[in-house]
Design a protein around this motif. Sequence first.
Motif, PDB file in Angstrom:
ATOM      1  N   TYR A 232       0.839  -1.196   0.000  1.00 21.39           N
ATOM      2  CA  TYR A 232       0.000   0.000   0.000  1.00 21.39           C
ATOM      3  C   TYR A 232       0.873   1.245   0.000  1.00 21.39           C
ATOM      4  O   TYR A 232       1.629   1.488   0.928  1.00 21.39           O
ATOM      5  N   LEU A 233       0.771   2.016  -1.077  1.00 22.83           N
ATOM      6  CA  LEU A 233       1.548   3.240  -1.200  1.00 22.83           C
ATOM      7  C   LEU A 233       0.830   4.393  -0.519  1.00 22.83           C
ATOM      8  O   LEU A 233      -0.370   4.334  -0.239  1.00 22.83           O
ATOM      9  N   VAL A 234       1.588   5.453  -0.268  1.00 23.42           N
ATOM     10  CA  VAL A 234       0.983   6.636   0.346  1.00 23.42           C
ATOM     11  C   VAL A 234      -0.162   7.168  -0.508  1.00 23.42           C
ATOM     12  O   VAL A 234      -1.226   7.543  -0.019  1.00 23.42           O
ATOM     13  N   VAL A 235       0.050   7.186  -1.832  1.00 24.43           N
ATOM     14  CA  VAL A 235      -0.969   7.726  -2.717  1.00 24.43           C
ATOM     15  C   VAL A 235      -2.240   6.882  -2.671  1.00 24.43           C
ATOM     16  O   VAL A 235      -3.337   7.376  -2.923  1.00 24.43           O
ATOM     17  N   ASN A 236      -2.128   5.585  -2.322  1.00 30.76           N
ATOM     18  CA  ASN A 236      -3.318   4.752  -2.250  1.00 30.76           C
ATOM     19  C   ASN A 236      -4.265   5.220  -1.153  1.00 30.76           C
ATOM     20  O   ASN A 236      -5.490   5.075  -1.278  1.00 30.76           O
ATOM     21  N   PHE A 237      -3.705   5.743  -0.079  1.00 27.63           N
ATOM     22  CA  PHE A 237      -4.565   6.252   0.982  1.00 27.63           C
ATOM     23  C   PHE A 237      -5.440   7.398   0.457  1.00 27.63           C
ATOM     24  O   PHE A 237      -6.629   7.470   0.727  1.00 27.63           O
ATOM     25  N   TYR A 238      -4.816   8.294  -0.293  1.00 30.48           N
ATOM     26  CA  TYR A 238      -5.575   9.439  -0.801  1.00 30.48           C
ATOM     27  C   TYR A 238      -6.605   9.013  -1.839  1.00 30.48           C
ATOM     28  O   TYR A 238      -7.695   9.569  -1.911  1.00 30.48           O
ATOM     29  N   ARG A 239      -6.249   8.037  -2.649  1.00 31.72           N
ATOM     30  CA  ARG A 239      -7.206   7.564  -3.652  1.00 31.72           C
ATOM     31  C   ARG A 239      -8.332   6.755  -3.034  1.00 31.72           C
ATOM     32  O   ARG A 239      -9.343   6.502  -3.684  1.00 31.72           O
ATOM     33  N   SER A 240      -8.151   6.335  -1.778  1.00 32.56           N
ATOM     34  CA  SER A 240      -9.192   5.567  -1.092  1.00 32.56           C
ATOM     35  C   SER A 240     -10.120   6.443  -0.272  1.00 32.56           C
ATOM     36  O   SER A 240     -10.995   5.929   0.428  1.00 32.56           O
TER      37      SER A 240
END
Length: 535
Positions: A232-240
């Motif tokens: 899980y990348l940092v950007v995945n948090f924002y896209r979630s």
Amino acid sequence: MEAFGGVPTVQPEGVRGFLTRRRGHGRLHVTDIATYAYLIIGTVVMFGPVLWLVMSSFKPRSLLFEPNPTFLPYQQVTVKVDGYDEPLNLYDLTFRDATINGAKITLSNIQATNGVVQGIDTVLLTPAQQEALNSLGTGSGRVPEGIASVSIEDGNLLDVIRAQPELSIGAELLESVNLSEVVAVEGDTKYTFLMPTNEAFAAFFAEYGTAMLEDQELLRTILLHHVLPDRYLVVNFYRSINTSIPTLLPDDMLPIALETGETRRLAQIGSPKGAEYTMIDPDNPEAGTISVFAYGTAAGLSVIFEPVREVKFSLDNFRGGVKAFPFWRYLRNSIIVTTAATLVTLIINSMAAFALSKYRFAGRDIVFIIIISTLMVPISVILIPAFLVISEVGWVNSFWGVIIPGAATPTGVFLLRQYMLTIPDELLDSARIDGATEWRIYWQIILPLARPALAVLAIFSVMWRWNDFLWPLIVLNQNELFTLQVGLNAFQGALDIQWHYILAMTVLTLLPITLVFAFLQRYITSGIATTGMKG
């Protein structure tokens, strides 16, 4: 003074009296409302675009293309920071924090090698887990908040966690429930562990007690709730954002939302590299640079950049525009063409009007009707014939080719003729008895008495010739002969239009018209009002 109900009322005079006078004698009448509405709307429609043009001429080029433009010329505030040669742009950065399962996480502070997030300073619980823990102790159900982070590349996750002193409690708990094999990183299998720090577990035990350590199944469920089944990348948090993050427990998802956090005023260094912005605190440059990652989410950007601006009437557009093209040469050409064309127009139109108003000859009215009827002929119809005539005469690339074709105007003949009709014929007869010639009558009687109408025609002629673009563009093709309006076309390229220069130079071209109007405006009212009145 007016009488109303037998009582005399005093009406204010001057501009104030004009603007405040009411038909209803103290009460607003429907005609008052309509009149004031018409006056306000007309003023806005007439002068609003001009004011917007003037204000926009002071704006830098970047602000002209904003989706929500402002009326006043705001400009980016810059600040001088030690160690940097050029001033830096100043921004107010509003960091937006995420809440994962109700726990506040400052995602903008997360740093992880290869973008993998593995540390978190809170313990994430589902409602069922909170209820189970409350049954074991005397906890309040409050979830500690905060943030920390570590990263992992390859190898056993447990070994990575053991290497972090602030994660020692988590490592012991993983071993106690035999989860080390589950979270091992082997081959293409990647896991992300939202590992709570020692501080988070200390607060957690203070809330729920340590009895939960004896319930191995509950402890295992809570720890599995922190494992994400992917890298899980940092950007995945924002896209979630506004969705849920899956865990190793199929039935337990981590809902994630976005909230507005703190706001800091920082200066930007250089250009962004993808989603990474390099910032610095101008009040504390010794602290070093700050890397800010701005990711797009379903709820907007993770970091909101608001430029710090102030109202500033900068003359940079005017200075740059004057230097970008031969402004003074074009200005001289425009003055020559406008002045000469206006004088020729006044002479030709006044002589025609004099003949049509004071001489009686066969076909006079027919000639006048023919002249007026030319107003119905579109300019585009006579462009080609007029250009062919100019070419035969040899006036292409000559000021005379711009001046002469429009010298006689039906509007000017009509305006002056109607005004000259108000001049008594007895004055001309007396002059003839005294021996005055027709030319002397024209120069010394007609022209002085027709001064208001001549002033009105002069204003119209100056406006027509000064703003004329199409005809000079056709006749003149040598750069040194261009007028201002044709010269401004140089800022409009095939791939780039320099709007900031066009706006600034357009404002400069309006100044001569404004000065002429201010000088001759006292003649306009009397000239138009008395035109056509028989004296």
